[in-house]
Design a protein around this motif. Structure first.
Motif, PDB file in Angstrom:
ATOM      1  N   MET A   1       2.142 -20.120   5.998  1.00 53.65           N
ATOM      2  CA  MET A   1       2.589 -21.495   6.167  1.00 53.65           C
ATOM      3  C   MET A   1       4.116 -21.503   6.183  1.00 53.65           C
ATOM      4  O   MET A   1       4.753 -20.995   5.283  1.00 53.65           O
ATOM      5  CB  MET A   1       2.040 -22.338   5.021  1.00 53.65           C
ATOM      6  CG  MET A   1       2.382 -23.774   5.129  1.00 53.65           C
ATOM      7  SD  MET A   1       1.454 -24.839   4.003  1.00 53.65           S
ATOM      8  CE  MET A   1       1.399 -23.933   2.490  1.00 53.65           C
ATOM      9  N   THR A   2       4.681 -22.065   7.213  1.00 49.96           N
ATOM     10  CA  THR A   2       6.117 -22.116   7.400  1.00 49.96           C
ATOM     11  C   THR A   2       6.577 -23.562   7.322  1.00 49.96           C
ATOM     12  O   THR A   2       5.927 -24.446   7.891  1.00 49.96           O
ATOM     13  CB  THR A   2       6.484 -21.572   8.799  1.00 49.96           C
ATOM     14  OG1 THR A   2       5.934 -20.280   8.938  1.00 49.96           O
ATOM     15  CG2 THR A   2       7.971 -21.517   9.006  1.00 49.96           C
ATOM     16  N   THR A   3       7.691 -23.821   6.643  1.00 48.88           N
ATOM     17  CA  THR A   3       8.279 -25.156   6.630  1.00 48.88           C
ATOM     18  C   THR A   3       9.657 -25.071   7.257  1.00 48.88           C
ATOM     19  O   THR A   3      10.453 -24.197   6.915  1.00 48.88           O
ATOM     20  CB  THR A   3       8.379 -25.713   5.198  1.00 48.88           C
ATOM     21  OG1 THR A   3       7.072 -25.724   4.610  1.00 48.88           O
ATOM     22  CG2 THR A   3       8.926 -27.134   5.200  1.00 48.88           C
ATOM     23  N   ARG A  13       5.707 -28.757   8.265  1.00 47.06           N
ATOM     24  CA  ARG A  13       5.018 -27.626   7.627  1.00 47.06           C
ATOM     25  C   ARG A  13       3.926 -27.196   8.590  1.00 47.06           C
ATOM     26  O   ARG A  13       3.055 -27.990   8.939  1.00 47.06           O
ATOM     27  CB  ARG A  13       4.450 -28.056   6.278  1.00 47.06           C
ATOM     28  CG  ARG A  13       3.915 -26.882   5.470  1.00 47.06           C
ATOM     29  CD  ARG A  13       3.595 -27.276   4.032  1.00 47.06           C
ATOM     30  NE  ARG A  13       2.542 -28.268   3.947  1.00 47.06           N
ATOM     31  CZ  ARG A  13       2.697 -29.494   3.447  1.00 47.06           C
ATOM     32  NH1 ARG A  13       3.849 -29.909   2.998  1.00 47.06           N
ATOM     33  NH2 ARG A  13       1.669 -30.324   3.382  1.00 47.06           N
ATOM     34  N   VAL A  14       4.002 -25.965   9.047  1.00 46.83           N
ATOM     35  CA  VAL A  14       3.104 -25.494  10.098  1.00 46.83           C
ATOM     36  C   VAL A  14       1.917 -24.761   9.495  1.00 46.83           C
ATOM     37  O   VAL A  14       2.079 -23.829   8.709  1.00 46.83           O
ATOM     38  CB  VAL A  14       3.867 -24.578  11.077  1.00 46.83           C
ATOM     39  CG1 VAL A  14       2.943 -24.102  12.185  1.00 46.83           C
ATOM     40  CG2 VAL A  14       5.068 -25.315  11.667  1.00 46.83           C
ATOM     41  N   GLU A  15       0.729 -25.218   9.867  1.00 50.48           N
ATOM     42  CA  GLU A  15      -0.530 -24.570   9.485  1.00 50.48           C
ATOM     43  C   GLU A  15      -1.309 -24.361  10.769  1.00 50.48           C
ATOM     44  O   GLU A  15      -1.889 -25.305  11.305  1.00 50.48           O
ATOM     45  CB  GLU A  15      -1.305 -25.443   8.494  1.00 50.48           C
ATOM     46  CG  GLU A  15      -0.591 -25.645   7.167  1.00 50.48           C
ATOM     47  CD  GLU A  15      -1.351 -26.547   6.203  1.00 50.48           C
ATOM     48  OE1 GLU A  15      -2.397 -27.119   6.576  1.00 50.48           O
ATOM     49  OE2 GLU A  15      -0.878 -26.682   5.061  1.00 50.48           O
ATOM     50  N   GLY A  16      -1.291 -23.138  11.294  1.00 56.58           N
ATOM     51  CA  GLY A  16      -1.951 -22.865  12.570  1.00 56.58           C
ATOM     52  C   GLY A  16      -1.217 -23.572  13.691  1.00 56.58           C
ATOM     53  O   GLY A  16      -0.026 -23.387  13.883  1.00 56.58           O
ATOM     54  N   THR A  18      -1.094 -26.902  13.807  1.00 49.43           N
ATOM     55  CA  THR A  18      -0.832 -28.243  13.298  1.00 49.43           C
ATOM     56  C   THR A  18       0.492 -28.272  12.546  1.00 49.43           C
ATOM     57  O   THR A  18       0.782 -27.388  11.741  1.00 49.43           O
ATOM     58  CB  THR A  18      -1.967 -28.686  12.343  1.00 49.43           C
ATOM     59  OG1 THR A  18      -3.200 -28.684  13.068  1.00 49.43           O
ATOM     60  CG2 THR A  18      -1.712 -30.074  11.789  1.00 49.43           C
ATOM     61  N   ASN A  92       3.769 -32.956  -0.374  1.00 48.90           N
ATOM     62  CA  ASN A  92       2.306 -32.808  -0.357  1.00 48.90           C
ATOM     63  C   ASN A  92       1.629 -34.151  -0.123  1.00 48.90           C
ATOM     64  O   ASN A  92       1.255 -34.467   0.990  1.00 48.90           O
ATOM     65  CB  ASN A  92       1.834 -32.133  -1.648  1.00 48.90           C
ATOM     66  CG  ASN A  92       2.326 -30.692  -1.729  1.00 48.90           C
ATOM     67  OD1 ASN A  92       2.069 -29.900  -0.855  1.00 48.90           O
ATOM     68  ND2 ASN A  92       3.061 -30.374  -2.777  1.00 48.90           N
ATOM     69  N   LYS A  98       0.332 -35.871  11.017  1.00 52.60           N
ATOM     70  CA  LYS A  98       0.087 -34.511  11.495  1.00 52.60           C
ATOM     71  C   LYS A  98       0.126 -34.528  13.015  1.00 52.60           C
ATOM     72  O   LYS A  98      -0.298 -35.502  13.637  1.00 52.60           O
ATOM     73  CB  LYS A  98      -1.274 -33.995  11.009  1.00 52.60           C
ATOM     74  CG  LYS A  98      -1.334 -33.832   9.499  1.00 52.60           C
ATOM     75  CD  LYS A  98      -2.668 -33.270   9.043  1.00 52.60           C
ATOM     76  CE  LYS A  98      -2.709 -33.145   7.520  1.00 52.60           C
ATOM     77  NZ  LYS A  98      -3.987 -32.583   7.051  1.00 52.60           N
ATOM     78  N   GLU A 104       5.419 -24.313  20.250  1.00 55.89           N
ATOM     79  CA  GLU A 104       5.796 -23.689  18.983  1.00 55.89           C
ATOM     80  C   GLU A 104       7.211 -23.110  19.003  1.00 55.89           C
ATOM     81  O   GLU A 104       7.835 -22.957  17.956  1.00 55.89           O
ATOM     82  CB  GLU A 104       4.782 -22.609  18.605  1.00 55.89           C
ATOM     83  CG  GLU A 104       3.432 -23.186  18.229  1.00 55.89           C
ATOM     84  CD  GLU A 104       2.435 -22.117  17.810  1.00 55.89           C
ATOM     85  OE1 GLU A 104       2.800 -21.293  16.946  1.00 55.89           O
ATOM     86  OE2 GLU A 104       1.321 -22.119  18.345  1.00 55.89           O
TER      87      GLU A 104
END
Length: 121
Positions: A1-3, A13-16, A18, A92, A98, A104
């Motif tokens: 997970m990258t922010t 905040r990247v999740e896959g 998303t 959080n 989202k 990317e």
């Protein structure tokens, strides 16, 4: 997970594929008590830099810009009843929306945590 962070204090905040978008802890401290959030509509597409949402505090209204291009897949409905989540938990529970990333490579132009810390110092 990258922010990653923008100069305007949004984070993604990247999740896959998303991106979870919100404002940084620094930004919520500057705004003060958040009293209202205007959320984007699910299905809306934004280009990087487009105005995507509005956060209103007791001090001011502040536009939230899309840090990356993509399509809104979800909004944080809890902010409708409890906009103060942005103050109490900006990274959080206080996320705003989202987005499904369309490019990317745009993430490379944003700051990592160390660069953002320098930016706000």
């Amino acid at each position: 997970m990258t922010t990653r962070y923008t100069e305007d204090h949004e984070y993604v905040r990247v999740e896959g594929k998303t991106g979870i978008i919100g404002i940084s802890n620094y930004a919520q401290e500057q705004l003060g008590d958040i009293v209202f959030v205007e959320l984007p509509t699910v299905g809306t597409s934004f280009k990087k830099g487009d105005e995507a949402a509005v956060v209103e505090s007791v001090k001011a209204a502040s536009e939230i810009y899309a840090p990356v291009s993509g399509t809104v897949t979800e909004v944080n409905q809890a902010l409708g009843d409890e906009p103060g989540l942005i103050n109490s938990d900006p990274s959080n529970g206080g996320w705003i929306f989202k987005i499904e990333l369309s490019d990317e490579a745009e993430l490379e132009g944003l700051m990592d945590e160390a660069a953002y810390a320098d930016h706000t110092a």
